[in-house]
Design a protein around this motif. Structure first.
Motif, mmCIF file in Angstrom:
data_model
loop_
_atom_site.group_PDB
_atom_site.id
_atom_site.type_symbol
_atom_site.label_atom_id
_atom_site.label_comp_id
_atom_site.label_asym_id
_atom_site.label_seq_id
_atom_site.Cartn_x
_atom_site.Cartn_y
_atom_site.Cartn_z
ATOM 1 N N HIS A 89 -12.507 10.015 4.412
ATOM 2 C CA HIS A 89 -10.936 9.976 4.047
ATOM 3 C C HIS A 89 -10.151 10.495 5.958
ATOM 4 O O HIS A 89 -10.066 11.747 5.605
ATOM 5 C CB HIS A 89 -10.592 11.397 2.503
ATOM 6 N N GLN A 130 -10.075 -3.575 4.601
ATOM 7 C CA GLN A 130 -9.259 -2.467 3.769
ATOM 8 C C GLN A 130 -7.691 -2.749 4.614
ATOM 9 O O GLN A 130 -6.522 -2.443 4.016
ATOM 10 C CB GLN A 130 -9.456 -0.791 3.977
ATOM 11 N N THR A 133 -5.461 -5.816 3.111
ATOM 12 C CA THR A 133 -5.216 -4.857 1.619
ATOM 13 C C THR A 133 -3.776 -4.114 2.161
ATOM 14 O O THR A 133 -2.653 -4.040 1.506
ATOM 15 C CB THR A 133 -5.967 -4.031 0.984
ATOM 16 N N CYS A 140 3.525 -5.803 -3.405
ATOM 17 C CA CYS A 140 3.468 -5.672 -4.505
ATOM 18 C C CYS A 140 4.013 -4.861 -5.225
ATOM 19 O O CYS A 140 5.321 -4.617 -4.762
ATOM 20 C CB CYS A 140 2.362 -5.147 -4.777
ATOM 21 N N ALA A 143 4.094 0.638 -7.816
ATOM 22 C CA ALA A 143 2.961 1.662 -8.184
ATOM 23 C C ALA A 143 1.468 0.903 -8.051
ATOM 24 O O ALA A 143 1.335 1.831 -6.478
ATOM 25 C CB ALA A 143 2.772 1.318 -9.486
ATOM 26 N N GLU A 144 1.698 -0.461 -7.345
ATOM 27 C CA GLU A 144 0.067 -1.219 -6.671
ATOM 28 C C GLU A 144 0.656 -0.365 -4.693
ATOM 29 O O GLU A 144 -0.265 -0.069 -4.096
ATOM 30 C CB GLU A 144 0.167 -1.785 -6.756
ATOM 31 N N GLN A 145 1.443 -0.671 -4.392
ATOM 32 C CA GLN A 145 2.286 0.270 -2.975
ATOM 33 C C GLN A 145 1.371 1.331 -2.969
ATOM 34 O O GLN A 145 0.778 1.576 -1.726
ATOM 35 C CB GLN A 145 3.698 -0.021 -2.995
ATOM 36 N N GLN A 146 2.347 1.821 -3.855
ATOM 37 C CA GLN A 146 1.272 3.778 -3.944
ATOM 38 C C GLN A 146 0.210 3.455 -3.722
ATOM 39 O O GLN A 146 -1.022 4.443 -2.945
ATOM 40 C CB GLN A 146 2.208 4.264 -4.848
ATOM 41 N N GLN A 147 -0.598 3.311 -4.421
ATOM 42 C CA GLN A 147 -2.121 2.532 -4.643
ATOM 43 C C GLN A 147 -2.841 2.309 -3.306
ATOM 44 O O GLN A 147 -3.476 2.779 -2.946
ATOM 45 C CB GLN A 147 -2.265 2.113 -6.285
ATOM 46 N N ARG A 148 -1.762 1.099 -2.699
ATOM 47 C CA ARG A 148 -2.524 0.794 -1.132
ATOM 48 C C ARG A 148 -2.195 1.418 -0.278
ATOM 49 O O ARG A 148 -3.399 1.883 0.395
ATOM 50 C CB ARG A 148 -1.454 -0.499 -1.199
ATOM 51 N N ALA A 150 -3.004 5.317 -0.997
ATOM 52 C CA ALA A 150 -3.308 6.471 -0.639
ATOM 53 C C ALA A 150 -5.119 5.801 -0.588
ATOM 54 O O ALA A 150 -5.697 6.591 0.241
ATOM 55 C CB ALA A 150 -3.899 6.217 -2.256
ATOM 56 N N SER A 151 -5.263 4.603 -0.792
ATOM 57 C CA SER A 151 -6.334 3.562 -0.244
ATOM 58 C C SER A 151 -6.721 3.985 0.880
ATOM 59 O O SER A 151 -7.310 3.992 1.533
ATOM 60 C CB SER A 151 -6.964 2.408 -0.990
#
Length: 302
Positions: A89, A130, A133, A140, A143-148, A150-151
């Motif tokens: 991280h 990474q 993506t 996206c 929700a998917e934007q926020q997940q990406r 975070a990743s």
């Protein structure tokens, strides 16, 4: 560690015994169990430390997430950085650096840079995937934007910035995500200019380190003061509702809130009128237009 019952004190003594014998796994089990029972930063840190020494890095990372920023100091700061690095991280690890005492920041920065270099050498293809993506985040749902996003915390800083600088200008990046990207750069104290597409559909050249955070913009603070002054004693529920709506507005208006909110009193009047279905104040066409635009964005996430 004073507010513990007899059973909890017994667990702490067991943990200390295991630590003395360098039995990190059993020490970690004890401290981790105790940290779930007792709200004490010392215990939380002991859990994180022993989990790290037991090479249970993901568990150590989740433990340290509950460690209060105010308790980070010279004695635990570098270990906290190492825990972030153990799970790759890098971005949030760099944000933690700015909360460390100045005396250990150079050492912490060196730790992160070396870890990023080693990660890039070993996992070049992983980073490429990474970044790809992350770069296509705008394709996206929110929700998917926020997940990406975070990743993307696991990208080394140079790679993160490649994606970040594109996404700040991408009209398909959700405005909430653009705001969060800016927030990350502010926490990184990024001192180079970036270009950001904002809610006025214009591109603005900004230096994140020099921008106030969403809630600290002068106009937002003035609006909050007006809401609190008017409703703290008369209508606490309306106070709460208006404050929550203002928080969402602040996120969407960053970094141009002071340009958009020219008259905080009138802005709050329109906010209240829209929420309660009341007649609009006179000469408030501009405030109404902006707040309806903001509400349309907010409604899409509900």
């Amino acid at each position: 560690m004073n507010d513990m019952n007899e059973e909890q004190i017994k667990i702490a003594h067991e943990a200390e015994k295991f630590e003395h014998n360098q039995d990190w796994t059993r020490a970690a089990d004890c401290w981790n169990d105790l940290s779930e029972q007792v709200d004490d930063p010392q215990i939380t840190f002991k859990a994180a430390r022993t989990l790290y020494l037991a090479k249970r890095f993901q568990e150590a990372y989740h433990a340290v997430l509950h460690f209060p920023d105010s308790a980070i100091d010279v004695h635990n700061g570098l270990l906290i950085i190492n825990i972030y690095l153990a799970v790759n991280h890098y971005i949030s690890g760099r944000m933690i650096i700015n909360q460390l005492p100045a005396t250990i920041r150079p050492q912490a920065k060196t730790l992160v840079k070396n870890a990023e270099t080693e990660y890039r050498q070993k996992f070049h293809l992983t980073i490429h995937n990474q970044l790809r993506t992350f770069y296509h985040l705008g394709d996206c749902s929110l929700a998917e934007q926020q997940q990406r996003l975070a990743s993307a915390d696991q990208l080394p800083l140079p790679d993160f910035m490649v994606g970040c600088q594109f996404l700040l200008r991408d009209p398909f990046t959700n405005p909430f995500v653009r705001s969060e990207l800016l927030n990350i750069l502010q926490q990184l104290r990024w001192e180079r200019e970036v270009v950001m597409l904002t809610i006025d559909d214009e591109e603005h050249h900004i230096v994140p380190a020099n921008c106030p955070s969403a809630y600290q913009a002068t106009a937002i603070k003035q609006c909050r003061n007006i809401i609190e002054r008017q409703f703290t004693n008369t209508n606490p529920q309306l106070l709460k509702t208006l404050s929550q709506q203002l928080d969402l507005q602040a996120i969407l208006l960053v970094p141009i809130a002071n340009q958009i909110i020219q008259q905080p009193d009138k802005w709050v009047q329109v906010l209240k009128s829209l929420m309660l279905g009341e007649p609009m104040p006179t000469n408030s066409a501009g405030e109404q237009q902006w707040q309806r635009k903001i509400n349309q964005i907010i409604e899409k996430i509900n």
